[in-house]
Scaffold this active site. Sequence first.
Site, PDB file in Angstrom:
ATOM      1  N   HIS A 235       0.869  -1.185   0.000  1.00 16.42           N
ATOM      2  CA  HIS A 235       0.000   0.000   0.000  1.00 16.42           C
ATOM      3  C   HIS A 235       0.905   1.234   0.000  1.00 16.42           C
ATOM      4  O   HIS A 235       2.132   1.109  -0.071  1.00 16.42           O
ATOM      5  CB  HIS A 235      -0.951  -0.042   1.204  1.00 16.42           C
ATOM      6  CG  HIS A 235      -0.260  -0.266   2.530  1.00 16.42           C
ATOM      7  ND1 HIS A 235       0.533   0.683   3.128  1.00 16.42           N
ATOM      8  CD2 HIS A 235      -0.219  -1.355   3.345  1.00 16.42           C
ATOM      9  CE1 HIS A 235       1.005   0.211   4.274  1.00 16.42           C
ATOM     10  NE2 HIS A 235       0.585  -1.035   4.419  1.00 16.42           N
TER      11      HIS A 235
ATOM     12  N   LYS B 108       5.494   3.461  11.673  1.00 17.19           N
ATOM     13  CA  LYS B 108       4.233   2.807  12.051  1.00 17.19           C
ATOM     14  C   LYS B 108       4.491   1.642  13.011  1.00 17.19           C
ATOM     15  O   LYS B 108       3.746   1.414  13.945  1.00 17.19           O
ATOM     16  CB  LYS B 108       3.561   2.309  10.764  1.00 17.19           C
ATOM     17  CG  LYS B 108       2.572   1.180  10.898  1.00 17.19           C
ATOM     18  CD  LYS B 108       1.223   1.702  11.200  1.00 17.19           C
ATOM     19  CE  LYS B 108       0.120   0.682  11.213  1.00 17.19           C
ATOM     20  NZ  LYS B 108       0.462  -0.697  11.426  1.00 17.19           N
TER      21      LYS B 108
ATOM     22  N   SER C 161      -2.385   0.157   6.457  1.00 17.80           N
ATOM     23  CA  SER C 161      -1.877  -1.138   6.902  1.00 17.80           C
ATOM     24  C   SER C 161      -2.479  -2.228   6.031  1.00 17.80           C
ATOM     25  O   SER C 161      -3.635  -2.124   5.607  1.00 17.80           O
ATOM     26  CB  SER C 161      -2.278  -1.371   8.368  1.00 17.80           C
ATOM     27  OG  SER C 161      -2.135  -2.744   8.698  1.00 17.80           O
TER      28      SER C 161
ATOM     29  N   GLY D 221       1.937   3.151   2.206  1.00 17.15           N
ATOM     30  CA  GLY D 221       2.988   3.173   3.243  1.00 17.15           C
ATOM     31  C   GLY D 221       4.249   2.495   2.735  1.00 17.15           C
ATOM     32  O   GLY D 221       5.366   3.027   2.876  1.00 17.15           O
ATOM     33  N   HIS D 222       4.082   1.319   2.131  1.00 17.51           N
ATOM     34  CA  HIS D 222       5.238   0.610   1.569  1.00 17.51           C
ATOM     35  C   HIS D 222       5.883   1.434   0.446  1.00 17.51           C
ATOM     36  O   HIS D 222       7.111   1.513   0.346  1.00 17.51           O
ATOM     37  CB  HIS D 222       4.817  -0.744   0.991  1.00 17.51           C
ATOM     38  CG  HIS D 222       4.266  -1.704   1.993  1.00 17.51           C
ATOM     39  ND1 HIS D 222       2.955  -2.114   1.979  1.00 17.51           N
ATOM     40  CD2 HIS D 222       4.844  -2.364   3.024  1.00 17.51           C
ATOM     41  CE1 HIS D 222       2.740  -2.977   2.963  1.00 17.51           C
ATOM     42  NE2 HIS D 222       3.871  -3.144   3.619  1.00 17.51           N
TER      43      HIS D 222
ATOM     44  N   ARG E 265      -3.460  -4.889   7.060  1.00 14.77           N
ATOM     45  CA  ARG E 265      -4.558  -5.508   7.817  1.00 14.77           C
ATOM     46  C   ARG E 265      -5.833  -4.683   7.781  1.00 14.77           C
ATOM     47  O   ARG E 265      -6.881  -5.180   8.187  1.00 14.77           O
ATOM     48  CB  ARG E 265      -4.122  -5.753   9.268  1.00 14.77           C
ATOM     49  CG  ARG E 265      -3.075  -6.872   9.385  1.00 14.77           C
ATOM     50  CD  ARG E 265      -2.808  -7.264  10.829  1.00 14.77           C
ATOM     51  NE  ARG E 265      -2.049  -8.494  10.926  1.00 14.77           N
ATOM     52  CZ  ARG E 265      -0.734  -8.558  11.139  1.00 14.77           C
ATOM     53  NH1 ARG E 265      -0.021  -7.454  11.279  1.00 14.77           N
ATOM     54  NH2 ARG E 265      -0.125  -9.737  11.205  1.00 14.77           N
TER      55      ARG E 265
HETATM   56  P1  AMP Z   1       4.742  -5.058   6.624  1.00 18.54           P
HETATM   57  O1  AMP Z   1       4.560  -5.441   5.188  1.00 18.54           O
HETATM   58  O2  AMP Z   1       3.471  -4.728   7.325  1.00 18.54           O
HETATM   59  O3  AMP Z   1       5.645  -5.997   7.365  1.00 18.54           O
HETATM   60  O4  AMP Z   1       5.535  -3.678   6.578  1.00 18.54           O
HETATM   61  C1  AMP Z   1       6.721  -3.527   5.861  1.00 18.54           C
HETATM   62  C2  AMP Z   1       7.311  -2.188   6.170  1.00 18.54           C
HETATM   63  O5  AMP Z   1       6.397  -1.155   5.806  1.00 18.54           O
HETATM   64  C3  AMP Z   1       7.602  -1.999   7.670  1.00 18.54           C
HETATM   65  O6  AMP Z   1       8.832  -1.310   7.818  1.00 18.54           O
HETATM   66  C4  AMP Z   1       6.442  -1.150   8.111  1.00 18.54           C
HETATM   67  O7  AMP Z   1       6.731  -0.362   9.241  1.00 18.54           O
HETATM   68  C5  AMP Z   1       6.223  -0.284   6.891  1.00 18.54           C
HETATM   69  N1  AMP Z   1       4.877   0.290   6.916  1.00 18.54           N
HETATM   70  C6  AMP Z   1       3.703  -0.380   7.047  1.00 18.54           C
HETATM   71  N2  AMP Z   1       2.685   0.494   7.096  1.00 18.54           N
HETATM   72  C7  AMP Z   1       3.218   1.730   7.008  1.00 18.54           C
HETATM   73  C8  AMP Z   1       2.683   3.064   7.004  1.00 18.54           C
HETATM   74  N3  AMP Z   1       1.387   3.292   7.121  1.00 18.54           N
HETATM   75  N4  AMP Z   1       3.550   4.103   6.891  1.00 18.54           N
HETATM   76  C9  AMP Z   1       4.883   3.879   6.773  1.00 18.54           C
HETATM   77  N5  AMP Z   1       5.442   2.662   6.769  1.00 18.54           N
HETATM   78  C10 AMP Z   1       4.631   1.599   6.888  1.00 18.54           C
END
Ligand code: AMP
Length: 284
Positions: free
Chosen positions: A34, A149, A185, A36-37, A187
């Site tokens: 998303h 986050k 997120s 954020g990534h 989720r």
């Molecule tokens: P995940 O795929 O949830 O393991 O997240 C991968 C990376 O993306 C991790 O470093 C998270 O902290 C980051 N991340 C997830 N959501 C966000 C967000 N809303 N803003 C910034 N980074 C994010």
Amino acid sequence: MQIAKTITEIRACVSQARAAGKTVGFVPTMGALHVGHVSLIKAAAERCDFVVVSIFVNPTQFGPGEDFEKYPRPLDKDLAICEESGVDAVFAPSPAEMYPRQNLTWVTVEKVSEPLCGRFRPGHFRGVATVCAKLFNVVGPNAAFFGQKDAQQVAVIQRMVADLNMPLEIVVCPTVREPDGLATSSRNQYLSPQERKDATVIYRALQRSAELIREGKAAAAEITRYMGEVLRQVPALRIEYVSIVDAESLDDLRRVEGKVLVAVAARLGSTRLIDNIVVDATAK
Ligand code: AMP
């Protein structure tokens, strides 16, 4: 964009980039990408010549009864997002590629893994630290990019890198939010329309804490009590913790001083949500 499914393949991609004199930036993810990534990918592309994204739903960081099985895995969509965002190589290994035998070697980061989410997800940060150590060894980046986050994850990884003298820089990027404040997120897609509306209360509670700190309130218990009042406006929300801790050590604070992390974890239905803000109590 190169797509590597094996350790041998991703090492070959990175070696080629290195041979061309490029610096390597790495963004570890569990996919279901998303905005954020994408912000991490952009930050990596600004700082480094060659950007590697890993997509791996790491089984060792999920506890029994957690959402490992149902975690979304939209690989084709993720690859399209990576391509559009200018990623140079994606590493998307299978669990058997990352864990070909019973894993006997684990990275445990003491103390910082224990409070906050550590109390509710035993073994989670051991899984996170171990898979990040493995991924860092596989990819060999100059810098790895993480989101604020997941503040405790950042603290754990920074401490692991420092304690084990790992030769890379950890870059922390700001939390990306939806227009109504909810942190993006993977989720969030579990949420029903009503839960999605209710979820915004978490950021409202965090903002309330920032206001109170700016007004000069310094007793952590008083601030978390006010936050609880905001959160209880949504009766369906089941609070796991509302905590004010030192932003680096994650030690509990009785008085708000210096840079503090205000963190919330709560459940809406079966979805667990976390969010946080860092407030500098000295900068009024
Ligand atoms: P995940 O795929 O949830 O393991 O997240 C991968 C990376 O993306 C991790 O470093 C998270 O902290 C980051 N991340 C997830 N959501 C966000 C967000 N809303 N803003 C910034 N980074 C994010």
